[in-house]
Write a protein that holds these residues in place. Structure first.
Motif, PDB file in Angstrom:
ATOM      1  N   GLN A   1     -10.910  45.640  92.749  1.00 41.79           N
ATOM      2  CA  GLN A   1     -10.968  44.301  93.344  1.00 41.79           C
ATOM      3  C   GLN A   1     -12.089  43.420  92.805  1.00 41.79           C
ATOM      4  O   GLN A   1     -11.949  42.211  92.775  1.00 41.79           O
ATOM      5  CB  GLN A   1     -11.050  44.412  94.859  1.00 41.79           C
ATOM      6  CG  GLN A   1      -9.772  45.001  95.419  1.00 41.79           C
ATOM      7  CD  GLN A   1      -9.755  45.047  96.927  1.00 41.79           C
ATOM      8  OE1 GLN A   1     -10.774  45.228  97.564  1.00 41.79           O
ATOM      9  NE2 GLN A   1      -8.586  44.862  97.486  1.00 41.79           N
ATOM     10  N   GLN A   2     -13.192  44.009  92.387  1.00 40.09           N
ATOM     11  CA  GLN A   2     -14.295  43.209  91.859  1.00 40.09           C
ATOM     12  C   GLN A   2     -14.004  42.834  90.405  1.00 40.09           C
ATOM     13  O   GLN A   2     -13.085  43.362  89.802  1.00 40.09           O
ATOM     14  CB  GLN A   2     -15.619  43.981  91.981  1.00 40.09           C
ATOM     15  CG  GLN A   2     -15.713  45.222  91.135  1.00 40.09           C
ATOM     16  CD  GLN A   2     -15.205  46.481  91.828  1.00 40.09           C
ATOM     17  OE1 GLN A   2     -14.455  46.418  92.789  1.00 40.09           O
ATOM     18  NE2 GLN A   2     -15.612  47.621  91.320  1.00 40.09           N
ATOM     19  N   PRO A   3     -14.794  41.919  89.841  1.00 45.98           N
ATOM     20  CA  PRO A   3     -14.608  41.623  88.420  1.00 45.98           C
ATOM     21  C   PRO A   3     -14.744  42.901  87.589  1.00 45.98           C
ATOM     22  O   PRO A   3     -15.573  43.760  87.880  1.00 45.98           O
ATOM     23  CB  PRO A   3     -15.735  40.637  88.114  1.00 45.98           C
ATOM     24  CG  PRO A   3     -15.989  39.964  89.424  1.00 45.98           C
ATOM     25  CD  PRO A   3     -15.811  41.054  90.452  1.00 45.98           C
ATOM     26  N   LEU A   4     -13.938  43.010  86.559  1.00 49.82           N
ATOM     27  CA  LEU A   4     -13.945  44.179  85.682  1.00 49.82           C
ATOM     28  C   LEU A   4     -14.759  43.822  84.438  1.00 49.82           C
ATOM     29  O   LEU A   4     -14.365  42.968  83.651  1.00 49.82           O
ATOM     30  CB  LEU A   4     -12.513  44.555  85.297  1.00 49.82           C
ATOM     31  CG  LEU A   4     -12.330  45.772  84.404  1.00 49.82           C
ATOM     32  CD1 LEU A   4     -12.922  47.023  85.046  1.00 49.82           C
ATOM     33  CD2 LEU A   4     -10.857  45.990  84.115  1.00 49.82           C
TER      34      LEU A   4
ATOM     35  N   VAL B   1     -16.806  39.971  81.343  1.00 47.82           N
ATOM     36  CA  VAL B   1     -15.836  40.036  82.422  1.00 47.82           C
ATOM     37  C   VAL B   1     -14.446  39.895  81.826  1.00 47.82           C
ATOM     38  O   VAL B   1     -14.164  38.942  81.087  1.00 47.82           O
ATOM     39  CB  VAL B   1     -16.090  38.921  83.472  1.00 47.82           C
ATOM     40  CG1 VAL B   1     -14.998  38.906  84.520  1.00 47.82           C
ATOM     41  CG2 VAL B   1     -17.453  39.106  84.116  1.00 47.82           C
ATOM     42  N   ARG B   2     -13.565  40.840  82.130  1.00 44.25           N
ATOM     43  CA  ARG B   2     -12.186  40.846  81.608  1.00 44.25           C
ATOM     44  C   ARG B   2     -11.360  39.843  82.396  1.00 44.25           C
ATOM     45  O   ARG B   2     -11.367  39.859  83.620  1.00 44.25           O
ATOM     46  CB  ARG B   2     -11.609  42.260  81.752  1.00 44.25           C
ATOM     47  CG  ARG B   2     -10.186  42.403  81.290  1.00 44.25           C
ATOM     48  CD  ARG B   2     -10.132  42.188  79.775  1.00 44.25           C
ATOM     49  NE  ARG B   2      -8.958  42.757  79.195  1.00 44.25           N
ATOM     50  CZ  ARG B   2      -7.775  42.144  79.115  1.00 44.25           C
ATOM     51  NH1 ARG B   2      -7.624  40.939  79.604  1.00 44.25           N
ATOM     52  NH2 ARG B   2      -6.768  42.737  78.535  1.00 44.25           N
ATOM     53  N   THR B   3     -10.677  38.956  81.708  1.00 44.94           N
ATOM     54  CA  THR B   3      -9.778  37.997  82.354  1.00 44.94           C
ATOM     55  C   THR B   3      -8.356  38.222  81.861  1.00 44.94           C
ATOM     56  O   THR B   3      -8.130  38.704  80.750  1.00 44.94           O
ATOM     57  CB  THR B   3     -10.187  36.537  82.059  1.00 44.94           C
ATOM     58  OG1 THR B   3     -10.161  36.318  80.655  1.00 44.94           O
ATOM     59  CG2 THR B   3     -11.565  36.228  82.617  1.00 44.94           C
ATOM     60  N   CYS B   4      -7.413  37.851  82.680  1.00 44.63           N
ATOM     61  CA  CYS B   4      -5.999  37.962  82.321  1.00 44.63           C
ATOM     62  C   CYS B   4      -5.657  36.866  81.321  1.00 44.63           C
ATOM     63  O   CYS B   4      -5.944  35.689  81.563  1.00 44.63           O
ATOM     64  CB  CYS B   4      -5.138  37.826  83.579  1.00 44.63           C
ATOM     65  SG  CYS B   4      -3.364  37.786  83.222  1.00 44.63           S
ATOM     66  N   SER B   5      -5.042  37.247  80.230  1.00 40.00           N
ATOM     67  CA  SER B   5      -4.669  36.250  79.222  1.00 40.00           C
ATOM     68  C   SER B   5      -3.519  35.371  79.688  1.00 40.00           C
ATOM     69  O   SER B   5      -3.313  34.282  79.159  1.00 40.00           O
ATOM     70  CB  SER B   5      -4.304  36.939  77.903  1.00 40.00           C
ATOM     71  OG  SER B   5      -3.199  37.801  78.104  1.00 40.00           O
ATOM     72  N   GLY B   6      -2.785  35.808  80.707  1.00 35.77           N
ATOM     73  CA  GLY B   6      -1.664  35.021  81.202  1.00 35.77           C
ATOM     74  C   GLY B   6      -2.037  33.969  82.227  1.00 35.77           C
ATOM     75  O   GLY B   6      -1.457  32.887  82.263  1.00 35.77           O
TER      76      GLY B   6
ATOM     77  N   ALA C   1      -6.986  35.242  85.748  1.00 44.35           N
ATOM     78  CA  ALA C   1      -7.557  36.020  86.850  1.00 44.35           C
ATOM     79  C   ALA C   1      -8.633  36.959  86.311  1.00 44.35           C
ATOM     80  O   ALA C   1      -8.518  37.465  85.195  1.00 44.35           O
ATOM     81  CB  ALA C   1      -6.469  36.824  87.554  1.00 44.35           C
ATOM     82  N   TYR C   2      -9.665  37.186  87.102  1.00 40.63           N
ATOM     83  CA  TYR C   2     -10.744  38.068  86.657  1.00 40.63           C
ATOM     84  C   TYR C   2     -11.095  39.145  87.680  1.00 40.63           C
ATOM     85  O   TYR C   2     -12.048  39.897  87.490  1.00 40.63           O
ATOM     86  CB  TYR C   2     -11.996  37.252  86.307  1.00 40.63           C
ATOM     87  CG  TYR C   2     -12.590  36.529  87.490  1.00 40.63           C
ATOM     88  CD1 TYR C   2     -13.622  37.112  88.228  1.00 40.63           C
ATOM     89  CD2 TYR C   2     -12.122  35.284  87.876  1.00 40.63           C
ATOM     90  CE1 TYR C   2     -14.166  36.466  89.317  1.00 40.63           C
ATOM     91  CE2 TYR C   2     -12.658  34.633  88.953  1.00 40.63           C
ATOM     92  CZ  TYR C   2     -13.682  35.225  89.678  1.00 40.63           C
ATOM     93  OH  TYR C   2     -14.214  34.579  90.767  1.00 40.63           O
ATOM     94  N   ARG C   3     -10.337  39.233  88.742  1.00 45.98           N
ATOM     95  CA  ARG C   3     -10.553  40.269  89.750  1.00 45.98           C
ATOM     96  C   ARG C   3      -9.227  40.658  90.379  1.00 45.98           C
ATOM     97  O   ARG C   3      -8.201  40.074  90.063  1.00 45.98           O
ATOM     98  CB  ARG C   3     -11.530  39.806  90.822  1.00 45.98           C
ATOM     99  CG  ARG C   3     -11.060  38.579  91.557  1.00 45.98           C
ATOM    100  CD  ARG C   3     -11.979  38.143  92.672  1.00 45.98           C
ATOM    101  NE  ARG C   3     -13.349  38.182  92.229  1.00 45.98           N
ATOM    102  CZ  ARG C   3     -14.398  38.389  92.999  1.00 45.98           C
ATOM    103  NH1 ARG C   3     -14.253  38.552  94.270  1.00 45.98           N
ATOM    104  NH2 ARG C   3     -15.595  38.418  92.512  1.00 45.98           N
TER     105      ARG C   3
END
Length: 79
Positions: free
Chosen positions: A5-8, A14-19, A22-24
């Motif tokens: 649930q926390q930022p990865l 910080v990993r974000t969704c390329s689509g 989202a970052y958490r």
């Protein structure tokens, strides 16, 4: 699979969704071939080559259930 649930943070970023950006609130999958996949709340999935089964095992709790399908597992986690 497990919830994250926390930022990865991977390799200091910080990993974000390329689509969707989202970052958490990820679902993290460790597949039988030991590859790691991430799924955001919007359902975008991507392989994460910087993580491995050892990372997953260090960060996941004990396995509480095996799921016959991806959909069954996602329902179990409330997605």
């Amino acid at each position: 699979m497990m919830r994250w649930q926390q930022p990865l943070v991977i390799e200091g970023a910080v990993r974000t969704c390329s689509g969707c950006g989202a970052y958490r609130d990820w679902i993290v999958f460790c597949l039988r071939d030991e590859s790691i996949w991430l799924r955001c709340r919007a359902g975008h999935e991507t392989r994460e080559p910087s993580l491995d089964a050892a990372w997953y095992n260090r960060n996941s709790g004990p396995v509480d259930r095996w799921h016959p399908t991806l959909e069954d597992g996602l329902r179990h986690l409330g997605h």
